[in-house]
Design a protein around this motif. Structure first.
Motif, PDB file in Angstrom:
ATOM      1  N   ARG A  92      13.818 -43.275   5.429  1.00  0.00           N
ATOM      2  CA  ARG A  92      15.061 -42.901   6.077  1.00  0.00           C
ATOM      3  C   ARG A  92      15.252 -43.934   7.182  1.00  0.00           C
ATOM      4  O   ARG A  92      14.409 -44.051   8.065  1.00  0.00           O
ATOM      5  N   ARG A 106      18.920 -42.998   3.340  1.00  0.00           N
ATOM      6  CA  ARG A 106      17.616 -42.767   2.730  1.00  0.00           C
ATOM      7  C   ARG A 106      17.616 -43.526   1.418  1.00  0.00           C
ATOM      8  O   ARG A 106      18.531 -43.394   0.602  1.00  0.00           O
ATOM      9  N   ALA A 119      22.010 -40.695   0.926  1.00  0.00           N
ATOM     10  CA  ALA A 119      20.996 -41.134  -0.037  1.00  0.00           C
ATOM     11  C   ALA A 119      21.580 -42.273  -0.874  1.00  0.00           C
ATOM     12  O   ALA A 119      22.527 -42.067  -1.627  1.00  0.00           O
TER      13      ALA A 119
END
Length: 159
Positions: A92, A106, A119
């Motif tokens: 992260r 992330r 993400a």
């Protein structure tokens, strides 16, 4: 040239596994029962319920085949890196751009990307530019809107 490996986090792999289990144990049997009821109504050529349920069953079976193949191909990468201060798969990363806007990403596998949660795929331009970098590094990234520079503020490995 060796084939490129497709990595996924343990949580991402479990999410795909849970989807396959749900489709196989819950959704597919319900559709099969509804299809059997539609068949019992008689004439299939003009039976909208029968046509719809057949299509739905094909889509479920297609997704189950895909998930089965995909789960076999994926490599779960859940080991902590030797140097947790560097950006690797699963990190992260907190960044700041030229306009002093903070971004948190992330780095995950392609099957678990989600823009809403930050993400991003391991293969995205931002992730490729970040890999191997450390806190304080400046990174230039070519994005569709042009070249952007980020500075890495923090690196953490959740879980």
């Amino acid at each position: 040239m060796p084939a490129q490996r497709d990595y996924i986090t343990r949580a991402g792999w479990q999410m795909l596994r849970d989807e396959a289990d749900h489709l196989w144990r819950t959704r597919r049997p319900a559709v099969v029962r509804a299809l059997a009821d539609a068949v019992a109504e008689g004439d299939r050529s003009e039976n909208a319920e029968y046509i719809y349920r057949k299509k739905e069953l094909r889509e479920i079976d297609r997704r189950l085949r895909y998930l089965g193949r995909r789960l076999d191909q994926l490599v779960v990468a859940d080991a902590r890196p030797d140097d947790p201060g560097r950006v690797f798969f699963g990190a992260r990363v907190t960044l700041i751009d030229e306009a002093d806007h903070e971004h948190i990403y992330r780095i995950v596998g392609a099957d678990e990307t989600d823009a809403a949660t930050g993400a991003i795929s391991l293969h995205s331009p931002v992730a490729r530019a970040l890999l191997g970098r450390t806190v304080g590094d400046a990174v230039a990234v070519s994005l569709p809107g042009g070249q952007t520079e980020f500075e890495i503020l923090a690196v953490a490995y959740p879980g």
